[in-house]
Motif scaffolding. Structure first.
Motif, PDB file in Angstrom:
ATOM      1  N   ILE A 145      64.158  56.179  78.963  1.00 41.68           N
ATOM      2  CA  ILE A 145      63.624  56.430  80.549  1.00 41.68           C
ATOM      3  C   ILE A 145      65.202  56.562  81.410  1.00 41.68           C
ATOM      4  O   ILE A 145      66.100  55.566  80.736  1.00 41.68           O
ATOM      5  CB  ILE A 145      63.251  55.240  80.382  1.00 41.68           C
ATOM      6  CG1 ILE A 145      61.454  54.826  80.293  1.00 41.68           C
ATOM      7  CG2 ILE A 145      62.768  54.598  82.106  1.00 41.68           C
ATOM      8  CD1 ILE A 145      60.667  53.821  80.535  1.00 41.68           C
ATOM      9  N   ALA A 146      65.471  56.772  81.779  1.00 40.57           N
ATOM     10  CA  ALA A 146      66.129  57.436  83.089  1.00 40.57           C
ATOM     11  C   ALA A 146      65.618  56.677  84.418  1.00 40.57           C
ATOM     12  O   ALA A 146      64.748  57.611  84.613  1.00 40.57           O
ATOM     13  CB  ALA A 146      67.025  58.631  82.409  1.00 40.57           C
ATOM     14  N   THR A 147      66.355  56.045  85.312  1.00 32.75           N
ATOM     15  CA  THR A 147      65.966  55.545  86.191  1.00 32.75           C
ATOM     16  C   THR A 147      66.863  56.995  87.272  1.00 32.75           C
ATOM     17  O   THR A 147      67.571  57.671  87.093  1.00 32.75           O
ATOM     18  CB  THR A 147      66.239  54.462  86.492  1.00 32.75           C
ATOM     19  OG1 THR A 147      68.328  54.187  86.916  1.00 32.75           O
ATOM     20  CG2 THR A 147      65.795  53.192  85.445  1.00 32.75           C
ATOM     21  N   ASN A 148      66.423  56.092  88.710  1.00 32.77           N
ATOM     22  CA  ASN A 148      67.406  57.145  89.752  1.00 32.77           C
ATOM     23  C   ASN A 148      69.008  57.343  89.338  1.00 32.77           C
ATOM     24  O   ASN A 148      69.440  57.508  90.284  1.00 32.77           O
ATOM     25  CB  ASN A 148      66.627  57.010  91.151  1.00 32.77           C
ATOM     26  CG  ASN A 148      67.347  55.361  91.148  1.00 32.77           C
ATOM     27  OD1 ASN A 148      66.713  54.382  90.572  1.00 32.77           O
ATOM     28  ND2 ASN A 148      66.891  55.253  92.597  1.00 32.77           N
ATOM     29  N   PHE A 149      69.592  55.903  88.951  1.00 32.26           N
ATOM     30  CA  PHE A 149      70.972  56.157  88.819  1.00 32.26           C
ATOM     31  C   PHE A 149      71.596  56.677  87.839  1.00 32.26           C
ATOM     32  O   PHE A 149      72.852  57.199  87.846  1.00 32.26           O
ATOM     33  CB  PHE A 149      71.348  54.896  88.103  1.00 32.26           C
ATOM     34  CG  PHE A 149      71.694  53.920  88.827  1.00 32.26           C
ATOM     35  CD1 PHE A 149      72.015  53.082  90.134  1.00 32.26           C
ATOM     36  CD2 PHE A 149      69.907  52.670  89.416  1.00 32.26           C
ATOM     37  CE1 PHE A 149      71.765  52.500  91.375  1.00 32.26           C
ATOM     38  CE2 PHE A 149      69.357  51.394  90.151  1.00 32.26           C
ATOM     39  CZ  PHE A 149      70.709  51.913  91.103  1.00 32.26           C
TER      40      PHE A 149
ATOM     41  N   GLY B  32      80.076  67.202  75.047  1.00 29.96           N
ATOM     42  CA  GLY B  32      78.322  68.260  75.564  1.00 29.96           C
ATOM     43  C   GLY B  32      77.447  67.298  74.357  1.00 29.96           C
ATOM     44  O   GLY B  32      76.366  67.377  74.615  1.00 29.96           O
ATOM     45  N   VAL B  33      78.244  66.548  73.158  1.00 28.53           N
ATOM     46  CA  VAL B  33      77.375  65.556  72.383  1.00 28.53           C
ATOM     47  C   VAL B  33      76.348  64.256  73.097  1.00 28.53           C
ATOM     48  O   VAL B  33      77.220  63.367  74.425  1.00 28.53           O
ATOM     49  CB  VAL B  33      77.996  64.708  70.801  1.00 28.53           C
ATOM     50  CG1 VAL B  33      77.395  63.914  70.760  1.00 28.53           C
ATOM     51  CG2 VAL B  33      77.998  65.662  70.580  1.00 28.53           C
ATOM     52  N   GLU B  34      75.459  64.049  73.508  1.00 19.20           N
ATOM     53  CA  GLU B  34      74.587  63.042  73.757  1.00 19.20           C
ATOM     54  C   GLU B  34      73.937  61.885  72.828  1.00 19.20           C
ATOM     55  O   GLU B  34      73.394  62.134  71.461  1.00 19.20           O
ATOM     56  CB  GLU B  34      72.999  63.279  74.616  1.00 19.20           C
ATOM     57  CG  GLU B  34      74.236  64.214  76.062  1.00 19.20           C
ATOM     58  CD  GLU B  34      72.714  65.110  76.429  1.00 19.20           C
ATOM     59  OE1 GLU B  34      72.003  64.053  76.885  1.00 19.20           O
ATOM     60  OE2 GLU B  34      73.155  65.768  77.643  1.00 19.20           O
ATOM     61  N   VAL B  35      74.164  60.427  72.710  1.00 20.39           N
ATOM     62  CA  VAL B  35      73.809  59.811  71.805  1.00 20.39           C
ATOM     63  C   VAL B  35      73.447  58.722  72.420  1.00 20.39           C
ATOM     64  O   VAL B  35      73.338  58.266  73.948  1.00 20.39           O
ATOM     65  CB  VAL B  35      75.166  58.872  71.391  1.00 20.39           C
ATOM     66  CG1 VAL B  35      74.147  57.927  70.305  1.00 20.39           C
ATOM     67  CG2 VAL B  35      75.401  59.871  70.083  1.00 20.39           C
ATOM     68  N   ILE B  36      71.939  58.331  72.747  1.00 24.57           N
ATOM     69  CA  ILE B  36      71.229  57.030  72.833  1.00 24.57           C
ATOM     70  C   ILE B  36      71.320  56.103  72.407  1.00 24.57           C
ATOM     71  O   ILE B  36      71.148  55.580  71.096  1.00 24.57           O
ATOM     72  CB  ILE B  36      69.792  57.013  73.325  1.00 24.57           C
ATOM     73  CG1 ILE B  36      69.331  58.303  74.591  1.00 24.57           C
ATOM     74  CG2 ILE B  36      68.966  55.885  73.534  1.00 24.57           C
ATOM     75  CD1 ILE B  36      67.989  58.629  74.305  1.00 24.57           C
TER      76      ILE B  36
ATOM     77  N   ALA C 223      68.265  53.954  79.596  1.00 24.43           N
ATOM     78  CA  ALA C 223      69.265  54.921  79.020  1.00 24.43           C
ATOM     79  C   ALA C 223      69.510  55.370  80.153  1.00 24.43           C
ATOM     80  O   ALA C 223      69.398  56.504  79.327  1.00 24.43           O
ATOM     81  CB  ALA C 223      68.691  55.435  77.325  1.00 24.43           C
ATOM     82  N   ASP C 224      70.384  54.690  81.403  1.00 24.79           N
ATOM     83  CA  ASP C 224      70.801  56.113  82.118  1.00 24.79           C
ATOM     84  C   ASP C 224      71.844  56.810  81.358  1.00 24.79           C
ATOM     85  O   ASP C 224      72.380  56.605  80.657  1.00 24.79           O
ATOM     86  CB  ASP C 224      70.790  55.200  83.215  1.00 24.79           C
ATOM     87  CG  ASP C 224      69.770  54.500  84.371  1.00 24.79           C
ATOM     88  OD1 ASP C 224      69.173  55.837  84.210  1.00 24.79           O
ATOM     89  OD2 ASP C 224      69.403  53.893  84.722  1.00 24.79           O
ATOM     90  N   ARG C 225      72.514  57.799  82.203  1.00 22.01           N
ATOM     91  CA  ARG C 225      73.103  58.644  81.753  1.00 22.01           C
ATOM     92  C   ARG C 225      74.721  58.120  81.845  1.00 22.01           C
ATOM     93  O   ARG C 225      75.098  57.748  82.777  1.00 22.01           O
ATOM     94  CB  ARG C 225      73.065  59.592  82.705  1.00 22.01           C
ATOM     95  CG  ARG C 225      74.100  60.605  82.154  1.00 22.01           C
ATOM     96  CD  ARG C 225      73.674  62.175  83.430  1.00 22.01           C
ATOM     97  NE  ARG C 225      74.842  63.140  82.879  1.00 22.01           N
ATOM     98  CZ  ARG C 225      74.514  64.421  81.865  1.00 22.01           C
ATOM     99  NH1 ARG C 225      74.118  63.824  81.101  1.00 22.01           N
ATOM    100  NH2 ARG C 225      76.183  64.914  82.324  1.00 22.01           N
ATOM    101  N   ASN C 226      75.153  57.467  80.910  1.00 22.44           N
ATOM    102  CA  ASN C 226      76.165  57.081  81.381  1.00 22.44           C
ATOM    103  C   ASN C 226      76.618  55.735  82.163  1.00 22.44           C
ATOM    104  O   ASN C 226      77.996  55.383  82.829  1.00 22.44           O
ATOM    105  CB  ASN C 226      77.744  57.850  81.584  1.00 22.44           C
ATOM    106  CG  ASN C 226      77.883  58.946  80.457  1.00 22.44           C
ATOM    107  OD1 ASN C 226      77.795  58.930  79.372  1.00 22.44           O
ATOM    108  ND2 ASN C 226      78.712  60.414  80.652  1.00 22.44           N
TER     109      ASN C 226
ATOM    110  N   ARG D 102      72.859  56.069  77.751  1.00 27.66           N
ATOM    111  CA  ARG D 102      72.686  57.303  77.292  1.00 27.66           C
ATOM    112  C   ARG D 102      74.119  58.222  77.556  1.00 27.66           C
ATOM    113  O   ARG D 102      74.171  58.426  78.948  1.00 27.66           O
ATOM    114  CB  ARG D 102      71.914  58.603  78.627  1.00 27.66           C
ATOM    115  CG  ARG D 102      72.159  59.918  77.639  1.00 27.66           C
ATOM    116  CD  ARG D 102      71.098  60.717  78.036  1.00 27.66           C
ATOM    117  NE  ARG D 102      69.514  60.531  77.855  1.00 27.66           N
ATOM    118  CZ  ARG D 102      68.944  61.283  77.196  1.00 27.66           C
ATOM    119  NH1 ARG D 102      68.715  62.103  75.961  1.00 27.66           N
ATOM    120  NH2 ARG D 102      67.066  60.397  76.526  1.00 27.66           N
ATOM    121  N   LEU D 103      75.259  57.837  76.418  1.00 23.67           N
ATOM    122  CA  LEU D 103      75.840  58.119  76.451  1.00 23.67           C
ATOM    123  C   LEU D 103      76.105  59.985  76.227  1.00 23.67           C
ATOM    124  O   LEU D 103      76.291  60.334  75.135  1.00 23.67           O
ATOM    125  CB  LEU D 103      76.995  57.626  74.834  1.00 23.67           C
ATOM    126  CG  LEU D 103      77.112  55.966  75.351  1.00 23.67           C
ATOM    127  CD1 LEU D 103      77.224  55.308  73.961  1.00 23.67           C
ATOM    128  CD2 LEU D 103      77.653  55.869  76.541  1.00 23.67           C
TER     129      LEU D 103
END
Length: 84
Positions: A10-14, A74-78, A41-44, A68-69
């Protein structure tokens, strides 16, 4: 409650330009769906987990705290840490 499923990404508005809903709204939706847990798991960032924690505690839903790192290549890891 549906103990067999927990949404973990889940990604919030942050998570700017990725997530649109407030953490409280996401917890209310999870409660309405009968989920026993959700993972934010918001982005960074961990910015959305504070509000999600308060809402999840009130709703009786287990909250998993992650991020979410997104790396420069370009690699993304939760990532969900096991402890402090």
């Amino acid at each position: 409650m549906n103990a067999d499923f927990a949404e973990l990404a889940i990604a919030t508005n942050f998570s700017f330009l990725r997530g649109a809903s407030h953490a409280e709204e996401l917890v209310m939706a999870a409660e309405a769906l009968g989920l026993s847990a959700i993972g934010v798991a918001d982005r960074n960032t961990l910015a959305g987990v504070v509000r999600a924690h308060a809402a999840a505690k009130k709703a009786g839903i287990r909250l998993l705290v992650g991020s979410r790192l997104v790396l420069q290549d370009g690699v993304e890891v939760i990532a969900y840490p096991q402890d402090r």
